[in-house]
Design an enzyme around this catalytic site. Sequence first.
Site, short mmCIF file in Angstrom:
data_model
loop_
_atom_site.label_atom_id
_atom_site.label_comp_id
_atom_site.label_asym_id
_atom_site.label_seq_id
_atom_site.Cartn_x
_atom_site.Cartn_y
_atom_site.Cartn_z
N LYS A 217 -5.29 4.82 -5.49
CA LYS A 217 -4.05 4.39 -5.84
C LYS A 217 -3.79 2.98 -4.88
O LYS A 217 -3.23 2.00 -5.24
CB LYS A 217 -2.78 5.38 -5.17
CG LYS A 217 -2.92 6.60 -6.12
CD LYS A 217 -1.96 7.59 -5.50
CE LYS A 217 -1.88 8.78 -6.18
NZ LYS A 217 -1.02 9.87 -6.10
N SER B 240 -1.26 7.12 -0.96
CA SER B 240 -1.06 8.52 -0.42
C SER B 240 -1.29 9.48 -1.41
O SER B 240 -0.91 9.32 -2.61
CB SER B 240 0.09 8.71 0.43
OG SER B 240 0.17 9.85 1.23
N ASP B 241 -1.67 10.74 -1.16
CA ASP B 241 -1.90 11.79 -2.10
C ASP B 241 -1.93 13.09 -1.20
O ASP B 241 -2.54 13.12 -0.26
CB ASP B 241 -3.08 11.56 -2.95
CG ASP B 241 -2.95 12.45 -4.19
OD1 ASP B 241 -2.52 11.93 -5.34
OD2 ASP B 241 -3.06 13.56 -4.31
N SER B 242 -1.67 13.98 -1.80
CA SER B 242 -1.52 15.11 -1.23
C SER B 242 -2.28 16.54 -2.34
O SER B 242 -2.20 16.21 -3.64
CB SER B 242 -0.22 15.95 -1.08
OG SER B 242 0.31 15.28 -0.08
#
Length: 199
Positions: free
Chosen positions: A59, A75-77
């Site tokens: 991203k 950011s990612d989860s």
Amino acid sequence: MTEYPALLLASKSESRRAMLGAAGIPFESWPADVDERALEAAMEDAEPAEVAQALAAAKAAAISRDHPGRLVLGSDSLVEVDGRRFDKPASRIEAAEHLRFFSGKTMRLHSAAALAVDGRIEWIGGDMASLRVRALSDEFIEGYLRAEWPAVAGCVGVFRIEGRGVQLFDAIIGDQFTVLGMPLLQVLAALRDREAIAA
């Protein structure tokens, strides 16, 4: 007083925007168009933490290529329960299926972040929180989704910890920002290291 260029956030996540805003970080939001499912499929055998970091990096890199010289935060989860990775629910029916699977188990929430400039990853970090899901009745699940859907449609783990999602758990071990979806303290340290915010 030094003027710092606004950070670009490669996300449309309300919780990530709220975290940066509350921390006093000037930023602009430019959601990234990344095929997350394709990247996850290509990393099928990778550890969940690695996948979360790869998504965050993808991203950040995607947005930074379109904004030369700007510092971009991705950011990612990712949620893992009993060795199975979970994405955001595609429908209310799938959300209910996820919640029934989570019931009485420990959810491991991996949150990652990356900084990029000109398509090049400058920094990457991540953290993990453990959330013990209490036994959830079908009645609770139905009432919960009636109140929270579609707000939780974009939430991995089908919850907003700052809302009714807190009712899913009987114990949480880990950093509050990680649970909200970004290892914020690591991000702030990385920004200071790069003189993107005041030290």
